[in-house]
Design an enzyme around this catalytic site. Sequence first.
Site, PDB file in Angstrom:
ATOM      1  N   ASP A  22       0.830  -1.207   0.000  1.00  0.00           N
ATOM      2  CA  ASP A  22       0.000   0.000   0.000  1.00  0.00           C
ATOM      3  C   ASP A  22       0.865   1.259   0.000  1.00  0.00           C
ATOM      4  OD1 ASP A  22      -2.305   1.478   0.022  1.00  0.00           O
ATOM      5  OD2 ASP A  22      -2.715   1.230   2.147  1.00  0.00           O
ATOM      6  N   ASN A  24       1.263   3.431  -2.959  1.00  0.00           N
ATOM      7  CA  ASN A  24       1.767   3.899  -4.265  1.00  0.00           C
ATOM      8  C   ASN A  24       1.221   5.279  -4.623  1.00  0.00           C
ATOM      9  OD1 ASN A  24       2.955   1.413  -4.553  1.00  0.00           O
ATOM     10  ND2 ASN A  24       1.382   0.581  -5.905  1.00  0.00           N
ATOM     11  N   ARG A  26       0.059   7.693  -2.618  1.00  0.00           N
ATOM     12  CA  ARG A  26       0.619   8.769  -1.792  1.00  0.00           C
ATOM     13  C   ARG A  26       2.071   9.061  -2.155  1.00  0.00           C
ATOM     14  NH1 ARG A  26      -0.887   6.027   3.503  1.00  0.00           N
ATOM     15  NH2 ARG A  26      -1.511   4.416   2.024  1.00  0.00           N
ATOM     16  N   TRP A  27       2.795   8.003  -2.490  1.00  0.00           N
ATOM     17  CA  TRP A  27       4.189   8.176  -2.911  1.00  0.00           C
ATOM     18  C   TRP A  27       4.235   9.092  -4.137  1.00  0.00           C
ATOM     19  CZ3 TRP A  27       7.154   7.459  -7.235  1.00  0.00           C
ATOM     20  CH2 TRP A  27       8.540   7.387  -7.055  1.00  0.00           C
ATOM     21  N   ARG A  35      -0.980   8.906 -10.045  1.00  0.00           N
ATOM     22  CA  ARG A  35      -1.069   7.669  -9.252  1.00  0.00           C
ATOM     23  C   ARG A  35      -0.470   6.497 -10.023  1.00  0.00           C
ATOM     24  NH1 ARG A  35      -4.087   7.152  -5.020  1.00  0.00           N
ATOM     25  NH2 ARG A  35      -4.621   5.015  -5.546  1.00  0.00           N
ATOM     26  N   HIS A  39       2.244   3.379  -9.153  1.00  0.00           N
ATOM     27  CA  HIS A  39       2.131   1.928  -9.346  1.00  0.00           C
ATOM     28  C   HIS A  39       3.321   1.383 -10.154  1.00  0.00           C
ATOM     29  CE1 HIS A  39      -1.694   1.990  -7.480  1.00  0.00           C
ATOM     30  NE2 HIS A  39      -2.330   2.596  -8.450  1.00  0.00           N
ATOM     31  N   SER A  68      -7.182  -6.177  -5.620  1.00  0.00           N
ATOM     32  CA  SER A  68      -8.273  -6.755  -4.830  1.00  0.00           C
ATOM     33  C   SER A  68      -9.596  -6.666  -5.586  1.00  0.00           C
ATOM     34  CB  SER A  68      -8.397  -6.024  -3.488  1.00  0.00           C
ATOM     35  OG  SER A  68      -9.046  -4.782  -3.661  1.00  0.00           O
ATOM     36  N   TRP A  72     -11.641  -2.740  -8.273  1.00  0.00           N
ATOM     37  CA  TRP A  72     -12.398  -2.423  -9.501  1.00  0.00           C
ATOM     38  C   TRP A  72     -13.114  -1.087  -9.344  1.00  0.00           C
ATOM     39  CZ3 TRP A  72     -11.096  -5.110 -13.559  1.00  0.00           C
ATOM     40  CH2 TRP A  72     -10.720  -6.457 -13.430  1.00  0.00           C
ATOM     41  N   LEU A 134      11.159 -20.818  -5.061  1.00  0.00           N
ATOM     42  CA  LEU A 134      10.271 -19.861  -4.375  1.00  0.00           C
ATOM     43  C   LEU A 134       8.904 -19.923  -5.046  1.00  0.00           C
ATOM     44  CD1 LEU A 134       9.617 -17.305  -2.611  1.00  0.00           C
ATOM     45  CD2 LEU A 134      10.471 -15.940  -4.531  1.00  0.00           C
ATOM     46  N   ARG A 191       2.215  -4.980   6.008  1.00  0.00           N
ATOM     47  CA  ARG A 191       1.437  -3.971   5.288  1.00  0.00           C
ATOM     48  C   ARG A 191       2.200  -2.665   5.312  1.00  0.00           C
ATOM     49  NH1 ARG A 191      -4.843  -2.693   4.601  1.00  0.00           N
ATOM     50  NH2 ARG A 191      -4.570  -0.843   3.313  1.00  0.00           N
ATOM     51  N   ARG A 197      -4.878  -2.412   8.866  1.00  0.00           N
ATOM     52  CA  ARG A 197      -6.032  -3.286   8.631  1.00  0.00           C
ATOM     53  C   ARG A 197      -5.675  -4.320   7.567  1.00  0.00           C
ATOM     54  NH1 ARG A 197      -8.200   1.989   7.054  1.00  0.00           N
ATOM     55  NH2 ARG A 197      -7.611   2.346   4.903  1.00  0.00           N
TER      56      ARG A 197
HETATM   57  C1  FPP Z   1      -2.053   0.173  -3.202  1.00  0.00           C
HETATM   58  O1  FPP Z   1      -1.574   1.512  -3.283  1.00  0.00           O
HETATM   59  C2  FPP Z   1      -1.570  -0.596  -4.300  1.00  0.00           C
HETATM   60  C3  FPP Z   1      -2.354  -1.223  -5.218  1.00  0.00           C
HETATM   61  C4  FPP Z   1      -3.812  -1.209  -5.231  1.00  0.00           C
HETATM   62  C5  FPP Z   1      -1.755  -1.966  -6.323  1.00  0.00           C
HETATM   63  C6  FPP Z   1      -0.554  -2.778  -6.000  1.00  0.00           C
HETATM   64  C7  FPP Z   1       0.209  -2.936  -7.221  1.00  0.00           C
HETATM   65  C8  FPP Z   1       1.533  -2.764  -7.341  1.00  0.00           C
HETATM   66  C9  FPP Z   1       2.450  -2.505  -6.248  1.00  0.00           C
HETATM   67  C10 FPP Z   1       2.182  -2.795  -8.662  1.00  0.00           C
HETATM   68  C11 FPP Z   1       2.198  -4.081  -9.359  1.00  0.00           C
HETATM   69  C12 FPP Z   1       2.427  -5.294  -8.545  1.00  0.00           C
HETATM   70  C13 FPP Z   1       3.134  -6.329  -8.966  1.00  0.00           C
HETATM   71  C14 FPP Z   1       3.143  -7.621  -8.234  1.00  0.00           C
HETATM   72  C15 FPP Z   1       3.906  -6.236 -10.171  1.00  0.00           C
HETATM   73  P1  FPP Z   1      -2.635   2.681  -3.317  1.00  0.00           P
HETATM   74  O2  FPP Z   1      -2.856   3.044  -4.736  1.00  0.00           O
HETATM   75  O3  FPP Z   1      -3.865   2.283  -2.578  1.00  0.00           O
HETATM   76  O4  FPP Z   1      -1.857   3.787  -2.553  1.00  0.00           O
HETATM   77  P2  FPP Z   1      -2.495   4.946  -1.663  1.00  0.00           P
HETATM   78  O5  FPP Z   1      -3.127   4.265  -0.467  1.00  0.00           O
HETATM   79  O6  FPP Z   1      -1.323   5.777  -1.291  1.00  0.00           O
HETATM   80  O7  FPP Z   1      -3.487   5.673  -2.521  1.00  0.00           O
END
Ligand code: FPP
Length: 248
Positions: A22, A24, A26-27, A35, A39, A68, A72, A134, A191, A197
Amino acid sequence: MPTLIDRIKERELPRHVAVIMDGNGRWAKARELSRTAGHQVGSQAAERLIRFIGRKLGLDYLTLFAFSTENWGRPVVEVDFLMDLLDRFICEKLAEFKQEGVRVVVSGEIAGLQPALQRAVVRAIEETAENDRLVLNIALNYGSRQEIVRACREIARAAVAGKLNPDTIEPDTITRLLYTAEIPDPDLIIRTGGEMRLSNFLLWQSAYTEFHFTPTLWPDFTPAELLRAISVYQERERRFGAVKESGE
Ligand code: FPP
């Protein structure tokens, strides 16, 4: 001087680590990026971790929560980007997975994914099926409650058909019908991103899992932080609901 990884490897390693990646968005926001750029960099952090675990650490199972059933609900542009990113990731990494003994499995409803991603997933599963270094379990279109409902439906169908006596249903009956039937329960769930959570992730499987929550945003998560999380895990006493032998 032994390094942290040496010290960790001297002790019992978690067999299965699962990660909620989690932060991406905010980063990216902190850098005035989109956004989707978050990712993209997040996928590089995933790549780095898989490589480190396969080559250096030697865990048996790694589960990554990539998408998840609730994701969607995000804007179409973001969903499409994530699907495309996962497709490219699986296709581009396949040769390395094959070479390095990484077996790809997927937890989630594959049939609900875009056809191209379905094909990439099926190909990766088939072509790495013999690998045993693995197991990389990608949770994709995954929701834990949906997974449990799916198992319940299967059980109900068997009962209605007279093939299953309801009195014989045990926890293990359900465990064996989950996507993770072939995978041991996670020893450690990490997490990133500061939330504390589970967000519909491995609810059944995490009954006795240890947790590590970190404010680090996923793109910044490094192998060094994984090692620190495992080192803390190794200090914990896991009793699985029993009491420790006291010698009294
Ligand atoms: C949550 O960050 C992240 C996701 C919903 C997607 C996870 C996907 C990746 C890390 C990239 C691809 C994965 C693989 C295995 C190649 P968020 O967007 O909810 O972040 P935020 O909470 O800061 O908005």
